[in-house]
Every structure is written in C-alpha cells, then in structure tokens.
Design an enzyme around this catalytic site. Structure first.
Site, PDB file in Angstrom:
ATOM      1  N   GLY A  24       0.929  -1.280  -0.138  1.00  0.00           N
ATOM      2  CA  GLY A  24      -0.153  -0.107  -0.033  1.00  0.00           C
ATOM      3  C   GLY A  24       0.838   1.216   0.019  1.00  0.00           C
TER       4      GLY A  24
ATOM      5  N   SER B 145      -3.655  -3.693  -0.492  1.00  0.00           N
ATOM      6  CA  SER B 145      -2.216  -4.176  -0.044  1.00  0.00           C
ATOM      7  C   SER B 145      -2.670  -5.764   0.382  1.00  0.00           C
ATOM      8  CB  SER B 145      -2.010  -3.351   1.094  1.00  0.00           C
ATOM      9  OG  SER B 145      -0.964  -4.052   1.868  1.00  0.00           O
TER      10      SER B 145
ATOM     11  N   CYS C 251       1.593   1.054  12.644  1.00  0.00           N
ATOM     12  CA  CYS C 251       2.449   1.740  12.014  1.00  0.00           C
ATOM     13  C   CYS C 251       3.099   2.858  12.732  1.00  0.00           C
ATOM     14  CB  CYS C 251       2.136   2.126  10.702  1.00  0.00           C
ATOM     15  SG  CYS C 251       1.053   1.181  10.025  1.00  0.00           S
TER      16      CYS C 251
HETATM   17  N1  PLP Z   1      -2.827   2.995   4.046  1.00  0.00           N
HETATM   18  C1  PLP Z   1      -3.349   2.603   5.159  1.00  0.00           C
HETATM   19  C2  PLP Z   1      -4.609   3.232   5.434  1.00  0.00           C
HETATM   20  C3  PLP Z   1      -2.627   1.569   6.053  1.00  0.00           C
HETATM   21  O1  PLP Z   1      -3.562   1.142   6.991  1.00  0.00           O
HETATM   22  C4  PLP Z   1      -1.693   0.950   5.859  1.00  0.00           C
HETATM   23  C5  PLP Z   1      -0.986  -0.072   6.512  1.00  0.00           C
HETATM   24  O2  PLP Z   1      -1.303  -0.208   8.006  1.00  0.00           O
HETATM   25  C6  PLP Z   1      -0.872   1.132   4.427  1.00  0.00           C
HETATM   26  C7  PLP Z   1      -1.417   2.544   3.899  1.00  0.00           C
HETATM   27  C8  PLP Z   1       0.431   0.752   4.281  1.00  0.00           C
HETATM   28  O3  PLP Z   1       0.354  -0.528   3.368  1.00  0.00           O
HETATM   29  P1  PLP Z   1       1.422  -1.395   3.331  1.00  0.00           P
HETATM   30  O4  PLP Z   1       1.668  -1.768   4.687  1.00  0.00           O
HETATM   31  O5  PLP Z   1       1.169  -2.468   2.455  1.00  0.00           O
HETATM   32  O6  PLP Z   1       2.777  -0.759   3.068  1.00  0.00           O
END
Ligand code: PLP
Length: 382
Positions: free
Chosen positions: A70, A198, A328
């Site tokens: 993502g 993702s 995150c």
């Molecule tokens: N966008 C959102 C809303 C997410 O919740 C996340 C991951 O927690 C991401 C982007 C990032 O995705 P990825 O872990 O595949 O890089």
C-alpha cells in the site's frame, strides 16, 4: 487463550492462499521476463493474477500495477502524477495514513505542491463544503483522501468526494488499503482515478499490493530499470506475492457477505460488552456507528488513569494482541497523529480492536474480560 485483534495491522495468511503460492516458490521458478517455457509459465501466472484483480474491481488488466504494498502504491500515485499533469496544488487530511501524509508533505517540501488540509470535525468527519471551497480556487489539484481510517475506522463517502473532484477536474486518489477485500469496489461506479490494495490486510502475503490507475491517467514510473509492469515498476516481479494477492482477493470477494455479517456481529458484541463492563468507555471517531464505520475496526477510548500507559503491555501479558492507535507508529513511539488531530484527551487510553474472519465471540468475551480485570485493578490502585 491467545487472541489476535490486530487485523488492521496485518492478517493471518489464508491456507488456500498459501496453496496457490507454493508452486511459485517450489517448482515454477522461471523469471517472468525470460522467453523460454519456464519463464512464460510464470509470466502467465502474473497476467492471470492481474486479470483476476482487474475483474474483481471491474477494471481492465492494464489498469492494475503491482507494487510492494500500500505504501508504495500511494507514493507511486502521488509522486508519479504531479509532474506529468503539471499539478501545483494538493489536498489531503491530517487523518491520513503516513503513507499518504508524509508523501504529500515531502512533495510540498520539495516545492512541487502547495498543500491544503481538509477540515474535519472532532469525530473525524470530513468537511466536504471545504473541499468544494478549496477546489473552487485551486482546480487541477491532486486530492488524496482515504476510504477508511486505519486507526478509528471512519468511512468516507468516496462517491461524494469523487463527484466534487470531477466537477473541478481534480485528480482523485484514495487509499483503500483498509477496505480492499472488505467491501466491493467497482471502479466503473466509483468516481476515482486511483485506488490501492495491500494483500496482507485481507489474508494475503506481506510485501505485495497494487495500484489501480484509471486508463488515460499519465503517471511517472516510481522505480527505474527494466520494463516490468509496462515500464511502470522495474525489477523482477514478486511472483508468489502477486499470485497470493489475487487468490486472497478472490476469496475475500467470494466470502465477503458471510464475513461481513460475522465480523459486524463481533464488533457489536464488543461494543455492548465494553459498555456493560467498563464505566466511562467511549468510542473514537464514528467507530461505534454502523454505516459510518469500517466493520473490522473498533477504536475504544478508556477513562483517564495513571496506568493507561501500561494498557497494551498488560493486555499482551494476558495474550490479547491489540494496537494502541496504529501499529505503524507504535514502533517509533510517536503516538497517534490521528487522535491528536481529533483533539482527543491524551489522558484517556486508546485501544484499537481490529477483527477478522478468524475471530470468535469467545475471543471477544475473553478480551473484554481481561480489559475489565486490568481496569478494575487500576481503579482500586488509583
Ligand atoms: N494505508 C493505510 C490506510 C494502512 O492502514 C496501511 C497499513 O497499515 C498502509 C497504507 C500501508 O500499507 P502497506 O503495509 O502495504 O505498505
């Protein structure tokens, strides 16, 4: 009992997905760019996966670009669009995931975009009149607003946002990481230019995602090198990831109605039990409101206590895996930018329970009982 309620951070791999991936890990090891038989076999697996993903979201295969996840898909859309389209202005909100927020801020810092933040209320509901206002004075803007918030679960109305963007010839990108595989996205119905997925958020493997880019949208490649992904994303493809992503999305679409019913039932149970067991419990954003909230996420706000800092640790000791805000940010201990933007009382404790098809009612009861136990202890001590 060991319970996992952190499915917005990542989900368990579905065994059916693993089965689909195994041949690519074990026997089908050709490089998809090679013209010989073993290479062509793997190329076919990638293109079939692309067709599957495209079919599920009602897109054309050429509109799907596989990425590492993502974050990369968000970066690719934002960074790749601004130059070729000559965009000078960006609009996002302070509630976005850092994959969007930091990317847009980097574009602003490098002088490529002037950035505006969309207003929202104290529950995180976006002010669409403000979007109209901003776009009226800045047409031809890159707008990035997510479908569902990963921390509080607020759902945004993509149709309403997209229609406003279309009226002002703005480019509309939406981060659909938390809703892909949980709702049916139909790009023939949705007025969006870009959306993302993702795999690890819907029981697929980590490290693989995709960007849907509407035909006709010009985007600069994010990674230079070979001609993979139609010159858009160089590097030998993550073939088992791509096959796993397509399988996971196929299963998610196939079983969506049952899973949605099951998970919404768990969420309703959580809300009722928490309200019964913990005095003063509240819910962040629109988390507790059915149609305004992602059914997989419940963001719980607990009354102030000197012991709130140890909440996640104590739940972990009781074998309940949850997040405080977003996984995150927890590693960097940076706190939640989303809860700060909502003006949440920092003295209150926040827990995000995020559920999947693998969770059960017994697990909900266990998690609430553990939380109530910790909370009772605190009340005695404080
Ligand atoms: N966008 C959102 C809303 C997410 O919740 C996340 C991951 O927690 C991401 C982007 C990032 O995705 P990825 O872990 O595949 O890089």
């Amino acid at each position: 009992m060991n319970v996992y309620f952190d499915n917005a951070a990542t989900t368990q791999l579905d065994p059916e997905v693993l089965d689909a991936m195994l041949p690519l890990l074990q026997t089908h090891y050709g490089n998809p760019s090679s013209i010989h038989g073993p290479g062509r076999q793997v190329r076919a697996a990638i293109e079939n996966a692309r067709k599957t993903v495209a079919h599920l979201i009602n897109a054309a295969p050429a509109e799907i670009v596989f990425t590492s996840g993502g974050t990369e898909a968000d970066n690719y859309a934002a960074c790749g669009t601004v130059r070729p389209l000559g965009l000078r202005h960006g609009i996002t909100s302070k509630l976005e995931h850092h994959a969007v927020l930091h990317t847009m801020q980097a574009l602003e810092k490098s002088g490529q975009l002037q950035l505006s933040y969309l207003r929202h209320d104290e529950r995180g509901r976006l002010d669409l009149a403000h979007l109209e206002e901003l776009l009226a004075t800045n047409p031809r803007t890159f707008v990035s607003l997510m479908h569902a918030n990963n921390e509080i679960g607020n759902l945004n109305d993509l149709t309403a946002i997209g229609e406003i963007c279309a009226r002002h010839q703005a480019v509309f990108h939406t981060d659909t990481v938390q809703t892909m595989g949980h709702y049916k996205h139909d790009v023939q119905q949705l007025p969006v230019d870009f959306l993302v997925g993702s795999a690890h958020k819907f029981h697929g493997p980590k490290g693989i995602g995709f960007l849907y880019r509407r035909a006709g949208q010009t985007v600069d490649a994010l990674i230079q090198g070979g001609s993979q992904e139609r010159n858009q994303r160089a590097g030998t493809e993550n073939v088992y990831g791509i096959v796993g992503l397509a399988k996971a999305l196929e299963i998610a679409y196939r079983d969506m109605a049952d899973h949605q019913r099951h998970i919404q039932g768990l969420k309703d149970r959580f809300i009722a039990k928490l309200q019964a067991e913990i005095e003063g419990v509240e819910f962040n954003g629109t988390s507790a409101e059915g149609d305004q909230s992602l059914y997989t996420v419940l963001s719980v706000s607990l009354p102030p206590s000197a012991f709130n800092e140890m909440l996640l640790f104590n739940l972990d000791i009781s074998h309940v895996a949850v997040s405080g805000g977003s996984a995150c940010t927890s590693g960097a201990n940076a706190g939640s930018h989303v809860l700060s933007a909502l003006g949440c009382d920092p003295a209150r404790g926040t827990i995000r329970f995020s559920m999947s098809k693998y969770n059960t009612a017994e697990e909900v009861d266990y998690a609430v009982a553990q939380l109530a136990k910790i909370y009772q202890k605190r009340r005695v001590l404080s």
